[in-house]
Design an enzyme around this catalytic site. Structure first.
Site, PDB file in Angstrom:
ATOM      1  N   LYS A 290       0.337  -5.575   6.468  1.00  0.00           N
ATOM      2  CA  LYS A 290       1.336  -6.256   5.586  1.00  0.00           C
ATOM      3  C   LYS A 290       2.719  -6.024   5.584  1.00  0.00           C
ATOM      4  O   LYS A 290       3.393  -6.821   5.756  1.00  0.00           O
ATOM      5  CB  LYS A 290       0.588  -5.999   4.166  1.00  0.00           C
ATOM      6  CG  LYS A 290       1.256  -6.821   2.911  1.00  0.00           C
ATOM      7  CD  LYS A 290       0.018  -6.954   1.717  1.00  0.00           C
ATOM      8  CE  LYS A 290       0.332  -5.826   1.066  1.00  0.00           C
ATOM      9  NZ  LYS A 290       1.308  -5.734  -0.092  1.00  0.00           N
ATOM     10  N   SER A 291       2.838  -4.824   5.820  1.00  0.00           N
ATOM     11  CA  SER A 291       4.370  -4.490   5.958  1.00  0.00           C
ATOM     12  C   SER A 291       4.949  -5.161   7.055  1.00  0.00           C
ATOM     13  O   SER A 291       6.112  -5.516   6.980  1.00  0.00           O
ATOM     14  CB  SER A 291       4.464  -2.950   5.835  1.00  0.00           C
ATOM     15  OG  SER A 291       3.904  -2.264   4.946  1.00  0.00           O
TER      16      SER A 291
ATOM     17  N   ARG B 239       7.146  -4.580 -12.955  1.00  0.00           N
ATOM     18  CA  ARG B 239       7.535  -3.515 -11.745  1.00  0.00           C
ATOM     19  C   ARG B 239       9.021  -3.447 -11.868  1.00  0.00           C
ATOM     20  O   ARG B 239       9.842  -4.277 -11.656  1.00  0.00           O
ATOM     21  CB  ARG B 239       6.820  -3.739 -10.415  1.00  0.00           C
ATOM     22  CG  ARG B 239       5.415  -3.975 -10.519  1.00  0.00           C
ATOM     23  CD  ARG B 239       4.806  -4.298  -9.244  1.00  0.00           C
ATOM     24  NE  ARG B 239       5.012  -3.422  -8.385  1.00  0.00           N
ATOM     25  CZ  ARG B 239       4.488  -3.226  -7.036  1.00  0.00           C
ATOM     26  NH1 ARG B 239       4.001  -4.459  -6.645  1.00  0.00           N
ATOM     27  NH2 ARG B 239       4.975  -2.350  -6.124  1.00  0.00           N
TER      28      ARG B 239
ATOM     29  N   ASP C 103      -0.300   4.032  -0.477  1.00  0.00           N
ATOM     30  CA  ASP C 103      -1.122   2.924  -0.740  1.00  0.00           C
ATOM     31  C   ASP C 103      -2.744   3.167  -0.672  1.00  0.00           C
ATOM     32  O   ASP C 103      -3.674   2.346  -1.286  1.00  0.00           O
ATOM     33  CB  ASP C 103      -0.915   1.488   0.064  1.00  0.00           C
ATOM     34  CG  ASP C 103       0.505   1.003  -0.311  1.00  0.00           C
ATOM     35  OD1 ASP C 103       0.845   1.142  -1.342  1.00  0.00           O
ATOM     36  OD2 ASP C 103       1.066   0.382   0.501  1.00  0.00           O
TER      37      ASP C 103
ATOM     38  N   ARG D  80      -5.813  -3.434  -4.238  1.00  0.00           N
ATOM     39  CA  ARG D  80      -6.540  -2.199  -3.728  1.00  0.00           C
ATOM     40  C   ARG D  80      -7.298  -1.631  -4.838  1.00  0.00           C
ATOM     41  O   ARG D  80      -8.400  -0.956  -4.368  1.00  0.00           O
ATOM     42  CB  ARG D  80      -5.345  -1.162  -3.503  1.00  0.00           C
ATOM     43  CG  ARG D  80      -4.370  -1.699  -2.408  1.00  0.00           C
ATOM     44  CD  ARG D  80      -3.561  -0.714  -1.774  1.00  0.00           C
ATOM     45  NE  ARG D  80      -2.604  -1.256  -0.991  1.00  0.00           N
ATOM     46  CZ  ARG D  80      -2.568  -1.814   0.339  1.00  0.00           C
ATOM     47  NH1 ARG D  80      -3.729  -1.895   0.740  1.00  0.00           N
ATOM     48  NH2 ARG D  80      -1.252  -2.491   0.792  1.00  0.00           N
TER      49      ARG D  80
END
Length: 430
Positions: free
Chosen positions: A23-24, A123, A315, A388
């Site tokens: 993903k990054s 956030r 993560d 997650r």
């Protein structure tokens, strides 16, 4: 309310799995490709909702992006090739999209409004607002913590800065570096602990120049980037769920193919090996930082996870917490307060869900104390909109012998792993 009934009481997991693209790296390939000159081609891109938010944002900024022959093709026009968007940029659930694109748009001569979904709107963005303001950007969110929506007015004459990160955050570091590529002069970023370095590596891959000296990154701008061909490896954060499943479900043996093992991301491998995991690396390609990982069921013991290790597995901590419930003894996770401002307060949510299933976890201000091994039972749970958390719960359910596990808001898993449940069923049947 309709909840998804999760598979429980699984036998050994067997088989080979190719996890989706990282993903990054997928985000950064799109972002850098959009401002590089020429045609960038990306193979193996993650097609999860977060990365699709990044792609849509750049389409709204006038960049031509299309799929051809299973590759993403990005027609980059350089930093001068972006256009003021006609609409608000919606980042969905993606903190990476919002923070990195804000850094990139810092040097553009137009204003933009960036919004997100309910979870992203909780956030804090103060962490990018303060350094970008120092560089000459007008940027603000809601309240002192600068929650989204963000209003940003870019500045073609950005000032370089020297900035010491108050927290360990690859997203903040990346936002500053993307702005620094457009600022005239020397920008330095100093990290508390070394965090994932995909932005630094990929800026150089796209022909940019920077110097990394320990925890200090120096970039002299302005710079132009050149289009590249990128192959995205499998995401170790997604592979982590199968890694843990293979270790804790008796009789399991799995081969995880083509997993990216950038050293800033491999904390989980070090932790499970320290706990006694039997894992082997096959077809290791050190230059490309990719390997296949063979994992077999193992008897594990508790450990301490803290300090510089935390950014290298931040993560993976929810699934590591599940692993610890099946290990002999106490596992202590410290220095992980960053978990409290992820898609959910992951410290509290992990503790609540696993305890509701019979685990013995105590939440602390900056982590968890987990005693094992414990038997897990059925429960009604939710992802709380956090991908997650959803995948952790699905792996936990495989251990449940008594009762059912029902999961609400399972669609959150689409964020990073659209084929998760399909892969799970296959491994249960292979």
């Amino acid at each position: 309310m309709k909840r998804m009934k999760l598979r429980t009481n699984a036998g050994p997991l067997q088989g080979t799995i190719q996890v989706p693209g990282d993903k990054s790296i997928s985000h950064r390939a799109v972002i850098l490709g959009a401002v590089a000159k020429g045609e960038t081609r990306v193979k193996g891109l993650l097609k999860g909702e977060d990365v699709l938010s990044t792609i849509q944002a750049f389409r709204n900024l006038g960049v031509r992006i299309e799929e051809k022959d299973d590759q993403l093709v990005i027609e980059g026009q350089g930093f001068q090739g972006l256009n003021a968007p006609c609409q608000t940029l919606n980042m969905g659930n993606s903190g990476t999209s919002m923070r990195l694109i804000a850094g990139l748009l810092a040097g553009q001569p137009f204003s933009v409004k960036m919004i997100g979904d309910e979870s992203l709107s909780k956030r804090p963005m103060d962490r990018i607002v303060y350094p970008l303001k120092q560089m000459g950007v007008e940027i603000s969110g809601e309240t002192d913590r600068q929650f989204p929506p963000l209003q940003l007015q870019g500045n073609r004459n950005l000032q370089p800065i020297t900035y010491t990160l108050p927290i360990s955050s690859a997203q903040v570091k990346s936002a500053i570096l993307l702005a620094a590529l457009q600022a005239k002069g020397t920008t330095q970023v100093v990290e508390k602990e070394i965090t994932r370095n995909h932005t630094e590596e990929m800026i150089q891959q796209f022909g940019g120049r920077l110097i990394v000296d320990g925890k200090r990154i120096t970039l002299v701008g302005p710079q132009q980037l050149t289009a590249q061909e990128i192959t995205v490896p499998g995401d170790i954060s997604s592979a982590a769920f199968w890694l843990v499943a293979g270790l804790i479900i008796p009789g399991s043996e799995l081969l995880l193919k083509n997993v990216g093992v950038n050293p800033t991301r491999t904390g989980i491998l070090e932790v499970v090996e320290k706990m006694g995991a039997q894992i082997a690396y096959e077809d290791m390609n050190k230059k490309e930082q990719v390997t296949s990982i063979r994992v077999v069921y193992s008897h594990l013991k508790g450990t301490i996870i803290s300090g510089g290790l935390i950014p290298r597995l931040i993560d993976e901590l929810p699934i590591i917490a599940l692993l610890a419930t099946q290990a002999q003894g106490t596992t202590c996770i410290k220095d992980a307060q960053e978990l409290r401002v992820k898609e959910t307060d992951r410290i509290q949510v992990v503790t609540d869900i696993l305890n509701s299933m019979g685990a013995n976890i105590k939440a602390t201000a900056d982590g968890m104390i987990i005693k094992g091994p414990t038997v897990l039972y059925g429960a009604n749970t939710s992802t709380y909109g956090d991908h997650r958390i959803g995948m952790m719960t699905a792996i936990a359910a495989l251990l449940v012998k008594q009762g059912q596990v029902h999961l609400d808001k399972e669609e959150a898993i689409m964020t990073s792993y659209p084929t998760f449940f399909k892969d799970l069923e296959r491994l249960c049947h292979d």
